[in-house]
Motif scaffolding. Structure first.
Motif, PDB file in Angstrom:
ATOM      1  N   ALA A 110     -14.401  -1.705   0.635  1.00 27.65           N
ATOM      2  CA  ALA A 110     -13.983  -0.448   1.277  1.00 27.65           C
ATOM      3  C   ALA A 110     -13.095   0.347   0.328  1.00 27.65           C
ATOM      4  CB  ALA A 110     -13.231  -0.752   2.569  1.00 27.65           C
ATOM      5  N   ASP A 111     -12.206  -0.368  -0.359  1.00 31.99           N
ATOM      6  CA  ASP A 111     -11.316   0.284  -1.318  1.00 31.99           C
ATOM      7  C   ASP A 111     -12.129   0.908  -2.455  1.00 31.99           C
ATOM      8  OD1 ASP A 111      -8.881   0.993  -2.495  1.00 31.99           O
ATOM      9  OD2 ASP A 111      -8.774  -0.854  -3.653  1.00 31.99           O
ATOM     10  N   MET A 112     -13.163   0.164  -2.916  1.00 27.86           N
ATOM     11  CA  MET A 112     -13.986   0.662  -4.025  1.00 27.86           C
ATOM     12  C   MET A 112     -14.806   1.892  -3.606  1.00 27.86           C
ATOM     13  SD  MET A 112     -13.587  -1.047  -6.761  1.00 27.86           S
ATOM     14  CE  MET A 112     -14.786  -1.579  -7.936  1.00 27.86           C
ATOM     15  N   VAL A 113     -15.377   1.822  -2.371  1.00 30.16           N
ATOM     16  CA  VAL A 113     -16.204   2.938  -1.884  1.00 30.16           C
ATOM     17  C   VAL A 113     -15.336   4.168  -1.665  1.00 30.16           C
ATOM     18  CG1 VAL A 113     -17.552   3.716   0.133  1.00 30.16           C
ATOM     19  CG2 VAL A 113     -17.922   1.448  -0.791  1.00 30.16           C
ATOM     20  N   GLY A 114     -14.094   3.914  -1.265  1.00 26.86           N
ATOM     21  CA  GLY A 114     -13.164   5.008  -0.941  1.00 26.86           C
ATOM     22  C   GLY A 114     -12.927   5.018   0.563  1.00 26.86           C
ATOM     23  N   LEU A 115     -11.649   4.914   0.948  1.00 32.03           N
ATOM     24  CA  LEU A 115     -11.346   4.800   2.378  1.00 32.03           C
ATOM     25  C   LEU A 115     -11.753   6.060   3.137  1.00 32.03           C
ATOM     26  CD1 LEU A 115      -7.911   2.941   2.373  1.00 32.03           C
ATOM     27  CD2 LEU A 115     -10.224   2.020   2.487  1.00 32.03           C
ATOM     28  N   SER A 116     -11.648   7.241   2.492  1.00 30.68           N
ATOM     29  CA  SER A 116     -12.013   8.454   3.240  1.00 30.68           C
ATOM     30  C   SER A 116     -13.516   8.489   3.503  1.00 30.68           C
ATOM     31  CB  SER A 116     -11.615   9.743   2.538  1.00 30.68           C
ATOM     32  OG  SER A 116     -10.934   9.511   1.404  1.00 30.68           O
ATOM     33  N   LEU A 127      -5.609   1.703  11.742  1.00 28.16           N
ATOM     34  CA  LEU A 127      -5.067   1.370  10.421  1.00 28.16           C
ATOM     35  C   LEU A 127      -5.834   2.114   9.319  1.00 28.16           C
ATOM     36  CD1 LEU A 127      -3.264  -0.243   8.477  1.00 28.16           C
ATOM     37  CD2 LEU A 127      -4.941  -2.101   8.577  1.00 28.16           C
ATOM     38  N   LEU A 128      -7.153   2.182   9.473  1.00 28.88           N
ATOM     39  CA  LEU A 128      -7.948   2.906   8.473  1.00 28.88           C
ATOM     40  C   LEU A 128      -7.501   4.371   8.431  1.00 28.88           C
ATOM     41  CD1 LEU A 128     -10.300   3.294   6.490  1.00 28.88           C
ATOM     42  CD2 LEU A 128     -11.859   3.436   8.437  1.00 28.88           C
ATOM     43  N   ARG A 129      -7.315   4.958   9.610  1.00 32.53           N
ATOM     44  CA  ARG A 129      -6.861   6.365   9.672  1.00 32.53           C
ATOM     45  C   ARG A 129      -5.498   6.517   9.000  1.00 32.53           C
ATOM     46  NH1 ARG A 129      -9.953   9.561  12.631  1.00 32.53           N
ATOM     47  NH2 ARG A 129     -11.215   8.696  14.297  1.00 32.53           N
ATOM     48  N   LYS A 130      -4.618   5.557   9.310  1.00 29.95           N
ATOM     49  CA  LYS A 130      -3.255   5.632   8.752  1.00 29.95           C
ATOM     50  C   LYS A 130      -3.302   5.564   7.221  1.00 29.95           C
ATOM     51  CE  LYS A 130       0.800   2.699   9.512  1.00 29.95           C
ATOM     52  NZ  LYS A 130       1.166   1.605  10.361  1.00 29.95           N
ATOM     53  N   LEU A 131      -4.137   4.674   6.696  1.00 29.45           N
ATOM     54  CA  LEU A 131      -4.223   4.541   5.237  1.00 29.45           C
ATOM     55  C   LEU A 131      -4.752   5.831   4.614  1.00 29.45           C
ATOM     56  CD1 LEU A 131      -5.599   0.865   5.003  1.00 29.45           C
ATOM     57  CD2 LEU A 131      -3.379   1.659   4.174  1.00 29.45           C
ATOM     58  N   VAL A 132      -5.763   6.412   5.255  1.00 32.26           N
ATOM     59  CA  VAL A 132      -6.328   7.651   4.709  1.00 32.26           C
ATOM     60  C   VAL A 132      -5.280   8.763   4.777  1.00 32.26           C
ATOM     61  CG1 VAL A 132      -8.121   9.409   5.014  1.00 32.26           C
ATOM     62  CG2 VAL A 132      -8.715   6.989   5.191  1.00 32.26           C
ATOM     63  N   ARG A 133      -4.543   8.814   5.904  1.00 32.55           N
ATOM     64  CA  ARG A 133      -3.478   9.822   6.035  1.00 32.55           C
ATOM     65  C   ARG A 133      -2.438   9.680   4.935  1.00 32.55           C
ATOM     66  NH1 ARG A 133      -3.175   8.751  11.403  1.00 32.55           N
ATOM     67  NH2 ARG A 133      -1.252   7.552  11.127  1.00 32.55           N
ATOM     68  N   ASN A 134      -2.258   8.426   4.487  1.00 31.32           N
ATOM     69  CA  ASN A 134      -1.253   8.179   3.450  1.00 31.32           C
ATOM     70  C   ASN A 134      -1.856   8.190   2.050  1.00 31.32           C
ATOM     71  OD1 ASN A 134       1.603   7.433   4.549  1.00 31.32           O
ATOM     72  ND2 ASN A 134       0.083   6.716   6.041  1.00 31.32           N
ATOM     73  N   GLY A 135      -2.971   8.893   1.911  1.00 25.99           N
ATOM     74  CA  GLY A 135      -3.516   9.098   0.566  1.00 25.99           C
ATOM     75  C   GLY A 135      -4.373   7.950   0.053  1.00 25.99           C
ATOM     76  N   SER A 136      -4.884   7.099   0.944  1.00 24.42           N
ATOM     77  CA  SER A 136      -5.743   5.975   0.564  1.00 24.42           C
ATOM     78  C   SER A 136      -5.129   5.138  -0.561  1.00 24.42           C
ATOM     79  CB  SER A 136      -7.137   6.460   0.123  1.00 24.42           C
ATOM     80  OG  SER A 136      -7.760   7.136   1.166  1.00 24.42           O
ATOM     81  N   PRO A 137      -4.023   4.456  -0.283  1.00 24.30           N
ATOM     82  CA  PRO A 137      -3.401   3.638  -1.328  1.00 24.30           C
ATOM     83  C   PRO A 137      -4.330   2.504  -1.758  1.00 24.30           C
ATOM     84  CG  PRO A 137      -2.442   3.164   0.803  1.00 24.30           C
ATOM     85  CD  PRO A 137      -3.344   4.331   1.006  1.00 24.30           C
ATOM     86  N   PRO A 138      -4.154   1.979  -2.979  1.00 20.68           N
ATOM     87  CA  PRO A 138      -5.005   0.865  -3.406  1.00 20.68           C
ATOM     88  C   PRO A 138      -4.748  -0.384  -2.563  1.00 20.68           C
ATOM     89  CG  PRO A 138      -3.249   1.272  -5.003  1.00 20.68           C
ATOM     90  CD  PRO A 138      -3.193   2.381  -3.995  1.00 20.68           C
ATOM     91  N   ILE A 139      -5.697  -1.277  -2.555  1.00 24.23           N
ATOM     92  CA  ILE A 139      -5.666  -2.440  -1.652  1.00 24.23           C
ATOM     93  C   ILE A 139      -4.381  -3.263  -1.799  1.00 24.23           C
ATOM     94  CG2 ILE A 139      -6.983  -3.971  -3.207  1.00 24.23           C
ATOM     95  CD1 ILE A 139      -8.511  -4.914  -0.652  1.00 24.23           C
ATOM     96  N   ARG A 140      -3.846  -3.348  -3.022  1.00 21.01           N
ATOM     97  CA  ARG A 140      -2.635  -4.187  -3.203  1.00 21.01           C
ATOM     98  C   ARG A 140      -1.430  -3.616  -2.461  1.00 21.01           C
ATOM     99  NH1 ARG A 140      -3.597  -1.610  -7.908  1.00 21.01           N
ATOM    100  NH2 ARG A 140      -2.019  -0.087  -8.512  1.00 21.01           N
ATOM    101  N   GLU A 141      -1.539  -2.341  -1.985  1.00 24.78           N
ATOM    102  CA  GLU A 141      -0.403  -1.757  -1.255  1.00 24.78           C
ATOM    103  C   GLU A 141      -0.617  -1.743   0.267  1.00 24.78           C
ATOM    104  OE1 GLU A 141       0.379   2.104  -2.994  1.00 24.78           O
ATOM    105  OE2 GLU A 141       0.445   1.216  -4.993  1.00 24.78           O
ATOM    106  N   TRP A 142      -1.770  -2.226   0.729  1.00 30.95           N
ATOM    107  CA  TRP A 142      -2.045  -2.109   2.166  1.00 30.95           C
ATOM    108  C   TRP A 142      -1.055  -2.867   3.026  1.00 30.95           C
ATOM    109  CZ3 TRP A 142      -8.110  -2.764   2.778  1.00 30.95           C
ATOM    110  CH2 TRP A 142      -8.736  -1.722   2.073  1.00 30.95           C
ATOM    111  N   ARG A 143      -0.567  -4.002   2.505  1.00 31.16           N
ATOM    112  CA  ARG A 143       0.337  -4.821   3.340  1.00 31.16           C
ATOM    113  C   ARG A 143       1.539  -4.015   3.817  1.00 31.16           C
ATOM    114  NH1 ARG A 143      -0.106 -10.928   2.894  1.00 31.16           N
ATOM    115  NH2 ARG A 143      -2.037 -11.212   1.744  1.00 31.16           N
TER     116      ARG A 143
END
Ligand SMILES: CCC[C@H](O)CC(=O)SCCNC(=O)CCNC(=O)[C@H](O)C(C)(C)COP(=O)([O-])OP(=O)([O-])OC[C@H]1O[C@@H](n2cnc3c(N)ncnc32)[C@H](O)[C@@H]1OP(=O)([O-])[O-]
Length: 717
Positions: free
Chosen positions: A661-667, A691-707
């Motif tokens: 998902a991170d590679m494809v792009g969260l948006s 959570l997916l919406r929240k990550l996209v709202r926050n600029g789609s951070p890389p996977i290592r920052e999702w926690r």
């Protein structure tokens, strides 16, 4: 870093010192180059020994450095300088010499290994190739065919095999460094020309070796590119002078180094290690929770799962009581367990270990075991009855584990007098082969119970992931939606072959319909009956393609009713030549059945392309992965990915669903889910997770920052 000392006046000893595995970081490379030059300059020094501190020679290049710009002296000139030196250099190999570590040893003039050491070039498993001369020197040492096999698979070999292959010159049971020092002194003055692998001529490889290997790899690699580059590099060793081969090795590495596959495989490497460091919602974690030793275990139920678990325990040297109430099943289970153990013994030229298993029909025989794993079929009433009895029979400090794949661990714990001792140990079939173990903690599971199950998993050679309790836990909860989407695609116009082809092209070893035929359609049928989706529990007032208020496909139930259960009945989603047949053929009968089904329900078949198959199947699974993270059932995306790579055939070179998902792009994932949810409003789980919406709202951070975006789940403990 690396340390330098002088032994016996004339031996320069260089010790790699970068715990835990002496990886060749830029600092270490710098120190080795400096110490080697110093030893070569020193007129008192006549020979050099390179070793690693703490019983490990070297785990290879520092993988953590790959993510940033590489600094410090490169490996290739450093290894060349060692090989070109006029003083003999001996590698003293203890623990492992992997990747760049073995390449360093191949640059030395001699190699002495401890008999327990292992050597190998595992770069291919990281999406790379051995690019510090490994693809050019190893074939010159072992011959092309063995080197090709080792480099394309990443297989490690133990010292005795390495000796046979010519990779090491001597194997010792003594202190390896001392033996290497004596050896180095004994070869001082001997010509080094023959010991420089770069100068060796390669004998001709067998005809067709590269073509055959390439064909096998293309079939096996499921789209992974590194094994192909490895073949090309070894072919260069066989066909070009050393220098030109090195240039080819470098160019091939450059194509791999920044590839998405290399990133995915390196992510997988660290993810697999990170899951061993588990956390519970109450703050307990692997660093502070002590496991208890398991000397005697018991397994209840000798069906496919139970047998596999018994074999795994015996292989780890644990004594097991295997209990089964059905006499016929006990007899068959015993026969099959013993057959596998005998085969193991033959393979390892050892005595069978059947003496470690005691087969019984009596639950009372379990009174003295340290841990029980219940592996009967998925029936809550039966399981509760067993747990109630275990609670009375087993010694008070025995752990009670269930192999349930979906049922509520808390409900089982509640019928015992020791809910803190209850955890799920969800193995995957066949349990003596599959690597994954989900350790399911309930509301009351103690940190000690979780630690013990995780530690036991490690002892059994499993990749264990601690997960929270919910229907289907992590793996099956996500899988359910993936399967459902595949069934909907058939309703809408696809065939099982089209869906499977798209998934196999993506990299799955088998498409979902082939998997279903292999495991038996009745497995899911039983689960759906238990969930009231089919059979007696159904509310027939609902329209036929709706259950519990949402879209439902009864296709699989209809096949089961016809007795088409997959391979075992020779018909399922495919046709097989006989019951138990393995070779799936498209089934015209099934195609006609799909046409009739669509016409009966007024469904118009449409053309469905591969992108839609992948998006519908994979994005729905990924969306559920985000819900699982949001619910705190998995503590991070690495846990979900490790589960999918090791238990569900997700292609390792794609990292796992969350990494994908991170590679494809969260948006993009969000946008496609919104699209499909609008098109299928009766499928609630297509609605993008918060959570997916929240990550996209926050600029789609890389996977290592999702926690950082995950809620801390509320502690019930
Ligand atoms: C130009 C370049 C050319 C070259 O050909 C490329 C390479 O060499 S590519 C490299 C080719 N080499 C490989 O592919 C070998 C990869 N490594 C292994 O196979 C195993 O780690 C090894 C067998 C060495 C030890 O197993 P074990 O005893 O069960 O222990 P463990 O596995 O739990 O690891 C302990 C800790 O060490 C960490 N770490 C380990 N290796 C590396 C590394 N190279 N780097 C950095 N870190 C590494 C690991 O993450 C863990 O950290 P943490 O923070 O504690 O979680």
């Amino acid at each position: 870093m690396a340390k330098y000392s002088r032994l016996h006046g004339s031996v320069g000893l260089i010790s790699l010192a970068n715990p835990p595995v002496n990886a060749l970081s830029s600092v270490v490379r710098h120190a080795i180059s400096e110490k080697v030059a110093k030893a070569f300059r020193d007129p008192e020094v006549t020979c050099v020994v390179i070793c690693g501190e703490n019983g490990v020679f070297c785990g290879g290049a520092d993988i953590r450095e790959f993510a940033s710009t590489m600094r410090g002296p490169p490996l290739v000139p450093m290894i060349d300088a060692i090989e070109e030196g006029e003083k003999p250099v001996v590698a003293a190999i203890e623990g492992v010499a992997f990747g760049g570590g073995l390449e360093l040893a191949l640059g030395c003039h001699y190699r002495i290994a401890h008999y327990k050491a292992r050597v190998g070039l595992p770069e291919v498993t990281l999406g790379l190739l051995p690019a510090a001369g490994g693809t050019q020197r190893l074939p010159r040492l072992t011959g092309v065919a063995p080197a090709l096999q080792l480099i394309t698979t990443g297989r490690h070999v133990a010292a005795p095999e390495a000796l046979k292959l010519g990779i090491v010159d001597q194997v010792t049971e003594q202190n390896t460094v001392e033996v290497a020092v004596q050896f180095a002194k004994s070869v001082v003055g001997q010509a080094l020309h023959n010991r420089r692998l770069s100068l060796r001529q390669l004998s001709c490889p067998p005809d067709g070796l590269f073509e055959e290997t390439m064909a096998q790899i293309k079939q096996r690699a499921r789209g992974a590119v590194a094994p192909i580059a490895c073949v090309q590099a070894v072919k260069a060793a066989a066909t070009l002078p050393f220098k030109a081969g090195m240039d080819k090795e470098r160019d091939l590495m450059a194509t791999l180094f920044n590839s998405g596959q290399a990133k995915a495989l390196q992510y997988s490497f660290f993810a697999q290690r990170s899951v061993a460091k588990w956390n519970l919602p109450n703050g307990a974690h692997s660093g502070i929770s002590k496991a208890r030793a398991v000397h005697r275990a018991a397994v209840i139920g000798l069906g496919t799962m139970g047998r596999g678990i018994v074999v795994s325990l015996v292989r780890a040297g644990i004594s097991v009581i295997a209990m089964e109430t059905n006499e016929k099943q006990l007899h068959t289970g015993k026969k099959m367990v013993i057959a596998i153990l005998e085969k193991d013994a033959q393979k390892h030229n050892a005595a069978p270990r059947a003496d470690l298993v005691h087969f019984t029909e009596r639950l009372s025989d379990l009174s003295n075991v340290d841990l029980v794993i219940e592996a009967v079929y998925e029936d809550m009433v039966l399981k509760k009855d067993i747990f109630k009895q275990l609670s009375m029979i087993c010694k008070p400090d025995a752990f009670l584990c269930t192999n349930t794949s979906a049922l509520n661990v808390d409900e089982l714990a509640a019928v015992t007098g020791r809910p803190e001792m209850v955890v799920g140990m969800h193995f995957f079939a066949p349990a003596h082969v599959m690597k994954l173990l989900e350790v399911v903690y309930g509301q009351h599971s103690s940190p000690e119970a979780v630690a013990t199950a995780m530690q036991l998993g490690k002892r059994l050679g499993k990749v264990s992931v601690a997960v929270g309790n919910c229907p289907g836990f992590v793996g099956n909860r996500m899988m359910k939606l993936y399967v459902e989407q595949a069934h909907f695609l058939l309703e809408e116009g696809a065939t099982p072959e089209q869906v499977d082809e798209a998934l196999e092209e993506f990299g799955f070893a088998m498409g979902i319909f082939k998997v279903s035929d292999l495991s038996g359609l009745d497995v899911g049928w039983r689960v759906r009956k238990e969930a009231g989706l089919t059979g007696a529990g159904v509310d027939w007032k609902e329209p036929p393609r709706r259950r519990q208020g949402r879209r439902y496909s009864p296709l699989a139930d209809l096949l089961c009713e016809k007795g088409h259960l997959g391979q075992k009945t020779s018909r399922g989603w495919y046709l097989y030549e006989k019951p138990g047949g393995r070779d799936p053929k498209p089934d015209q009968g099934l195609h006609s059945f799909l046409v009739e089904y669509r016409s009966k329900y007024g469904l118009k078949a449409r053309r469905i392309d591969k992108d839609e198959v992948l998006e519908r199947c994979l994005f729905s699974l990924i969306n559920e992965g985000f819900c699982i993270l949001d619910d705190g059932i998995a503590s991070g995306p690495e846990d979900v990915d490790v589960i999918y790579v090791h238990g569900y055939g997700w292609p390792r070179h794609r990292g796992g669903p969350m990494f994908y998902a991170d590679m494809v792009g969260l948006s993009k994932v969000l946008e496609r889910l919104e699209f499909y949810h609008q098109a299928h409003p009766d499928v609630p789980y297509l609605k993008p997770s918060p959570l997916l919406r929240k990550l996209v709202r926050n600029g789609s951070p890389p996977i290592r920052e999702w926690r950082e975006f995950l809620k801390r789940p509320h502690s019930h403990l």
